[in-house]
Enzyme design. Structure first.
Site, PDB file in Angstrom:
ATOM      1  N   ARG A  14       0.372  -0.994   0.141  1.00  0.00           N
ATOM      2  CA  ARG A  14      -0.023  -0.101  -0.198  1.00  0.00           C
ATOM      3  C   ARG A  14       1.023   0.845   0.521  1.00  0.00           C
ATOM      4  NH1 ARG A  14      -3.233   2.506   5.116  1.00  0.00           N
ATOM      5  NH2 ARG A  14      -3.964   4.641   3.636  1.00  0.00           N
TER       6      ARG A  14
ATOM      7  N   HIS B 121      -2.653  11.131   1.367  1.00  0.00           N
ATOM      8  CA  HIS B 121      -2.179  10.028   2.476  1.00  0.00           C
ATOM      9  C   HIS B 121      -1.628  12.024   2.939  1.00  0.00           C
ATOM     10  CE1 HIS B 121      -1.414   7.445   5.155  1.00  0.00           C
ATOM     11  NE2 HIS B 121      -0.207   8.374   5.676  1.00  0.00           N
TER      12      HIS B 121
ATOM     13  N   GLU C 248      -7.796   8.213   6.272  1.00  0.00           N
ATOM     14  CA  GLU C 248      -7.670   9.337   7.704  1.00  0.00           C
ATOM     15  C   GLU C 248      -8.268  10.128   7.816  1.00  0.00           C
ATOM     16  OE1 GLU C 248      -4.170   8.308  10.670  1.00  0.00           O
ATOM     17  OE2 GLU C 248      -3.984   6.659  10.869  1.00  0.00           O
TER      18      GLU C 248
ATOM     19  N   ASN D 299      -7.388   1.709  10.031  1.00  0.00           N
ATOM     20  CA  ASN D 299      -5.968   1.681  10.480  1.00  0.00           C
ATOM     21  C   ASN D 299      -6.171   2.003  12.575  1.00  0.00           C
ATOM     22  OD1 ASN D 299      -5.691   2.188   8.319  1.00  0.00           O
ATOM     23  ND2 ASN D 299      -4.890   4.415   7.700  1.00  0.00           N
TER      24      ASN D 299
ATOM     25  N   TYR E  57      -4.605   1.272  16.103  1.00  0.00           N
ATOM     26  CA  TYR E  57      -3.266   1.063  16.288  1.00  0.00           C
ATOM     27  C   TYR E  57      -2.649   1.505  17.886  1.00  0.00           C
ATOM     28  CZ  TYR E  57      -0.522   3.026  12.281  1.00  0.00           C
ATOM     29  OH  TYR E  57      -0.350   3.056  11.270  1.00  0.00           O
TER      30      TYR E  57
ATOM     31  N   GLU F 149      -3.340  -0.360   8.156  1.00  0.00           N
ATOM     32  CA  GLU F 149      -2.159  -0.059   9.363  1.00  0.00           C
ATOM     33  C   GLU F 149      -2.608  -0.744  10.236  1.00  0.00           C
ATOM     34  OE1 GLU F 149      -1.536   4.165   9.559  1.00  0.00           O
ATOM     35  OE2 GLU F 149      -1.841   4.633   7.438  1.00  0.00           O
TER      36      GLU F 149
END
Ligand code: GBH
Length: 489
Positions: A74, A120, A167, A301, A303, A371
């Site tokens: 990606r 992005h 995002e 995504n 985290y 991600e």
């Protein structure tokens, strides 16, 4: 902890974070070039002028990708390489097209599937200067549509996987509310305007893909949203439970509800933000209705996770969290997870698993993890030799992949792929080069790349997981009688 044999996996990057060569190949400036050269610095003195010099070294980097066994990669396209000034009446830069053509071709030669993010965060500076970029709803959606069309028409014969935006929450909030990201605005009205521009720009790109390209190119299109999973600070307090839900609605629902459900923003957002949250017109709702079922997948995504605590007082005008206090420990003092190399990230795999069910119940779409990754504790101060021995990252990946397996096999969530962030250490936006998220160590003096142990770990673990628990090929269906993979439960 097996995964379906056709499970897609690889690594993710973004143009500004890796390419460098900002003044080469006809590239125009983006708002991140400007932001990284402000005095005093807002990016720890660092900028993306050279970054990982991927622009010149992509072949070497794809050698790494192959050696890691990646099936997919990606990356994002720098809008200002394709259209240096950004707009629909501005010239197209053939050198930029050629760069991405070469990139795509060399991936395909290696049998690696390109996943292309159209945007992005690196908005052409020309559009920001001309009309305020994302603040100008009418202009930006037409310019983004045009940019998307050029990408589909020039690359779509070979690219079958598209992500419109990365995002949107971060673009709107960090770019226009906190000012931590480019263009560095601080406002309590602008982020909500920007959010609407992002939603409609996404929808227009999806619509163009459908009308002009899908029949011949047969690709898929989606968007990558970000958001942490929230647990109630006090699990026995209904107000904290509501706060956790509300927080996720402000994070994910803000974009997910209009895009995947063609609905207005979540009610809690309307209630708190009132007229600062722009309405959708009938024509805009029609576009959202037209496109919602054309969005093939939901990109997440992920985290970390946090606790959400309700607040007694009314929401502050500058609040964008849903009037909650975010914490990393709960009422009992229990941490949400093991500390990493950056303050906001603690390893929270159980919440990853829960998050999938939350997303799948709300939107019912195939999910790709676009991600997931972390810096190891203390990695910013480590030597190369210490950094490549990244046991924390290995444990993080392993636990998060286990969570995916459980979500697929036990919770019946349709998760189709995973991209580790990131292929190599790179320009971590406002944190500069200190924070290292890579599975490859980047020496920023010599630009030498050195694989970390986690790269080998991912290669080996996917080999095992995709072959099935006992080493037998599986068809992706659990053997315990539960229906999985695309079957809603
Ligand atoms: C992703 O953003 C990006 O897509 C990627 O480019 C980036 O490199 C990667 O994550 C790693 O960060 O508490 O004020 O310090 C993740 C969104 C935005 C989440 C900033 C954490 C912390 C802000 N991140 N946020 S703060």
């Amino acid at each position: 902890m097996s995964l379906p044999t056709d499970f897609e996996w690889g690594f993710a990057t973004a143009a500004y974070q890796i390419e460098g060569a900002v003044a080469e190949g006809g590239r125009g400036p983006s708002i991140w070039d400007t932001f990284c050269h402000l005095e005093p610095s807002k990016t720890k003195g660092d900028n993306g002028d050279v970054a990982c010099d991927h622009y010149h070294r992509y072949k070497e980097d794809f050698g790494l990708l192959s050696s890691y066994g990646a099936k997919a990669y990606r990356f994002s396209i720098a809008w200002s390489r394709i259209i240096p000034l950004g707009g629909r009446n501005d010239p197209v830069n053939e050198e930029g097209i050629e760069f991405y053509n070469n990139l795509i071709d060399s991936l395909l030669e290696r049998g690696i599937t390109p996943w292309v993010t159209l945007h992005h965060w690196d908005l052409p500076q020309g559009l920001h200067d001309r009309y305020g970029g994302w603040l100008n709803l009418e202009e930006i959606q037409l310019d983004f549509e045009h940019f998307a069309r050029i990408c589909f028409s020039r690359f779509g014969d070979r690219v079958r996987r598209w992500i419109t935006l990365n995002e949107p929450f971060i673009i709107a909030i960090y770019g226009y509310a906190t000012g931590g990201n480019a263009p560095g605005h601080v406002s309590n009205t602008e982020p909500w305007t920007v959010g609407k521009s992002l939603i409609l720009s996404h929808a227009r790109a999806v619509s163009v893909y459908e009308r002009e390209f899908r029949a011949t190119q047969k690709g898929q299109i989606g968007i990558s949203l970000n958001g942490d999973f929230y647990e109630p600070w006090d699990e026995n307090d209904d107000r904290d439970k509501a706060a956790a839900q509300r927080r996720m609605e402000f994070h994910v629902g803000w974009f997910g509800d209009p895009i995947y459900l063609a609905q207005d923003y979540p009610k809690a957002m309307r209630a708190q933000l009132g007229s600062r949250l722009p309405e959708f017109t009938d024509a805009e709702f029609a576009l959202l209705r037209e496109t919602k079922d054309l969005v093939d997948f939901y990109g997440q995504n992920y985290y970390t996770a946090q606790y959400a605590r309700h607040r007694e007082e009314p929401a502050h005008l500058n609040d964008y969290l849903g009037n909650v206090t975010e914490t990393q420990t709960n009422k009992q003092g229990v941490s949400i997870g093991a500390e990493s190399g950056i303050h906001w990230l603690r390893s929270s795999p159980p919440q990853f698993r829960k998050f999938f069910s939350w997303i799948y119940a709300r939107y019912g779409r195939a999910i790709y993890v676009t991600e997931n990754g972390c810096p190891c504790p203390g990695e910013d101060k480590m030597t190369k030799e210490e950094s490549v021995n990244d046991q924390y990252r290995i444990d993080y990946f392993e636990a998060h992949l286990d969570a995916i397996s459980q979500a697929v096999k036990e919770d019946g969530v349709d998760i189709k792929g995973y991209f580790a962030w990131s292929l190599f250490d790179n320009m971590e936006w406002s944190d500069g080069y200190g924070v290292r998220f890579g599975v490859t160590y980047t020496d920023y003096e010599t630009l030498e790349r050195t694989p970390k142990r986690s790269a080998t770990f991912l290669k080996e673990t996917f080999k095992t997981r995709l072959a099935g628990v006992n080493g037998h090929e599986t068809n992706g269906h659990a053997t315990n009688g539960h229906k999985v993979n695309g079957t809603k439960v």
